[in-house]
Design a protein around this motif. Structure first.
Motif, PDB file in Angstrom:
ATOM      1  N   PRO A 174       4.027  -0.781   1.541  1.00  0.00           N
ATOM      2  CA  PRO A 174       4.235  -2.262   0.652  1.00  0.00           C
ATOM      3  C   PRO A 174       5.270  -2.927   1.579  1.00  0.00           C
ATOM      4  O   PRO A 174       5.284  -4.187   1.159  1.00  0.00           O
ATOM      5  N   THR A 175       6.067  -2.580   2.261  1.00  0.00           N
ATOM      6  CA  THR A 175       6.958  -3.449   2.943  1.00  0.00           C
ATOM      7  C   THR A 175       7.016  -3.825   4.442  1.00  0.00           C
ATOM      8  O   THR A 175       6.321  -2.712   5.073  1.00  0.00           O
ATOM      9  N   THR A 231       0.994  -4.166   5.949  1.00  0.00           N
ATOM     10  CA  THR A 231       1.115  -4.358   4.525  1.00  0.00           C
ATOM     11  C   THR A 231      -0.043  -4.852   3.948  1.00  0.00           C
ATOM     12  O   THR A 231      -0.912  -5.474   4.518  1.00  0.00           O
ATOM     13  N   PRO A 232      -0.122  -4.741   2.762  1.00  0.00           N
ATOM     14  CA  PRO A 232      -1.496  -4.990   1.963  1.00  0.00           C
ATOM     15  C   PRO A 232      -2.194  -6.467   2.140  1.00  0.00           C
ATOM     16  O   PRO A 232      -3.224  -6.759   2.391  1.00  0.00           O
ATOM     17  N   ALA A 235       4.205   0.192  -4.080  1.00  0.00           N
ATOM     18  CA  ALA A 235       3.034  -0.617  -3.825  1.00  0.00           C
ATOM     19  C   ALA A 235       2.513  -1.236  -5.206  1.00  0.00           C
ATOM     20  O   ALA A 235       2.201  -2.259  -5.476  1.00  0.00           O
ATOM     21  N   PHE A 281       0.731  -5.024  -5.318  1.00  0.00           N
ATOM     22  CA  PHE A 281      -0.049  -5.134  -4.080  1.00  0.00           C
ATOM     23  C   PHE A 281      -1.557  -4.045  -4.331  1.00  0.00           C
ATOM     24  O   PHE A 281      -2.223  -4.092  -3.638  1.00  0.00           O
ATOM     25  N   SER A 335       3.287   9.306  -2.687  1.00  0.00           N
ATOM     26  CA  SER A 335       4.134   8.636  -3.548  1.00  0.00           C
ATOM     27  C   SER A 335       5.184   9.549  -4.325  1.00  0.00           C
ATOM     28  O   SER A 335       4.896  10.770  -4.401  1.00  0.00           O
TER      29      SER A 335
END
Length: 431
Positions: free
Chosen positions: A78-79, A127-128, A156, A161, A182
């Motif tokens: 996500p980052t 990243t997405p 995310a 995202f 996760s």
């Protein structure tokens, strides 16, 4: 498998693993590596520091066929920092091989990134948003990729995202293997998982370590004093190996870093407004121990590996209290001890109560002339006012401030608290 040498990996991968100093797989690696080698989709729940990244990087490298010119695996984080961190670890496993990998992250020139994709990479990390852009523009062909990894999926989802991931995942093969990692699995994430995963293996490794294990939680009142001056008092009272100071916004991070620099303190900073080049340079300087203090937003609280953090300072309490746990989890790692110092104003008492209800044992302290002194004012004030019983605490901890506040939300929260207290007291009387 009790040793990495027990796996029948290709010689180059065995050498790379040995070069990293890995001897025995961690619990999540023992569970996840065989699943990916067999092609069994899985959900992995494990906290940072468990060896999660290599649990999917190692088997993906093992399965990659460098003789073809197709994308075979897509790894999403996500980052930018997390994606870069994963790409760096992947590069260590594939160096001196014909396996091609590409890093696709925001903040870089899109056209330049697209031009680098003229020959398809075997493994994509990114990243997405940037991956979706490359797929949509036709620069990245992922219809051949049978493996999709989503790291830090709950983050995310929180960052919005999942829609981007859904768009490019829908262009991947029908027999797609998905591996989702996760710390938690939010209820709202489950429809997305059900869309792509049919009866996945679910691996849950260990419980989150006790909040008290190797930790001290200091609660420092700000009262009428400016928060910046109180922070300087705190800094005078500690000798950190490395301290991360958390703010809630990028603007506050910049302002605080400037204030500390003007006060003669050499300080680094990490937040989303830094360019990729600036962030790469900053992370290198941090790992080279150029700073004792780093000012950061919550970006640094999730997944980014910053070794040697001895102190975490909550300059501001986070709006989402779960981030308090992520922040303090940056220290007391690998068997070392850590200190979490939280600055608070009496108006934030409700947040403190909620954090205490999560199991955090605060020690109420002040810094006087560089010395730490335990004080009793907060608890004494609570005794002078209404004593909070277990029902009060439970009700206050249960009702959360909405993410988007509307006029009258405080009254609505107060009513919810009262309703819970009435219900709990009825249950108590019946018992």
């Amino acid at each position: 498998m009790s040793k990495f040498t027990d796996y029948q990996f290709q010689p180059f991968l065995r050498e790379a693993i040995q070069g990293l100093g890995f001897e025995s797989p961690t619990p999540i690696q023992k569970e996840i590596i065989p699943l990916i080698l067999r092609g069994t989709s899985a959900i992995g729940q494990a906290h940072t520091g468990t060896g999660k990244s290599h649990s999917f990087l190692i088997p993906i490298v093992e399965r990659t066929d460098s003789s073809t010119d197709n994308v075979q695996a897509v790894i999403v984080a996500p980052t930018r920092e997390l994606a870069t961190q994963l790409f760096d670890e992947l590069s260590k496993l594939t160096k001196e091989t014909d396996i091609r990998s590409s890093l696709l992250i925001g903040g870089t020139d899109k056209e330049r990134s697209a031009s680098r994709l003229k020959s398809n990479p075997h493994i994509v990390v990114g990243t997405p948003g940037r991956i979706q852009y490359m797929v949509e523009s036709g620069a990245l062909l992922i219809h051949t990729a049978k493996i999709l990894v989503i790291d830090e999926a709950d983050l995310a989802f929180d960052m919005g995202f999942i829609e981007d991931i859904d768009k490019f995942a829908s262009k991947m093969p029908a027999d797609l293997e998905m591996y989702v990692f996760s710390a938690t699995i939010p209820e709202n994430l489950k429809p997305f998982l059900n869309k792509y995963m049919e009866s996945p293996a679910h691996v849950k490794i260990g419980k989150r370590k006790s909040f008290t294990e190797g930790m001290r939680y200091s609660l420092v009142p700000v009262r009428g004093m400016q928060r910046e001056k109180k922070l300087l008092q705190v800094v005078e009272g500690i000798t950190p190996y490395l301290a991360i100071i958390f703010t809630n916004t990028r603007r506050n991070a910049d302002a605080l870093a400037d204030f500390m620099a003007e006060s003669g303190i050499k300080v680094g900073k990490i937040h989303g407004d830094l360019s990729p080049r600036e962030r790469t340079r900053m992370m290198k300087r941090i790992r080279d121990l150029e700073f004792e203090y780093i000012v950061a937003t919550d970006l640094a609280a999730r997944g980014i590996d910053i070794p040697g953090v001895s102190h975490v300072i909550n300059y501001e309490l986070p709006d989402e209290l779960e981030f308090f746990i992520h922040r303090v989890g940056r220290t007391a790692r690998a068997g070392l001890e850590g200190t979490a110092i939280t600055l608070y104003d009496p108006s934030e008492e409700d947040k403190i109560i909620r954090i205490e209800a999560m199991g955090i044992p605060f020690v109420h302290e002040e810094v006087k002339n560089g010395e730490w002194v335990e004080v009793k004012e907060r608890h004494a004030r609570k005794r002078r006012t209404k004593q909070l019983d277990d029902i009060d605490r439970k009700a206050i901890a249960f009702v959360r401030k909405p993410k988007k506040v509307k006029p009258g939300y405080k009254k609505k929260m107060a009513k919810q608290i009262e309703d819970i207290k009435k219900r709990e007291r009825r249950i108590k009387r019946k018992k």
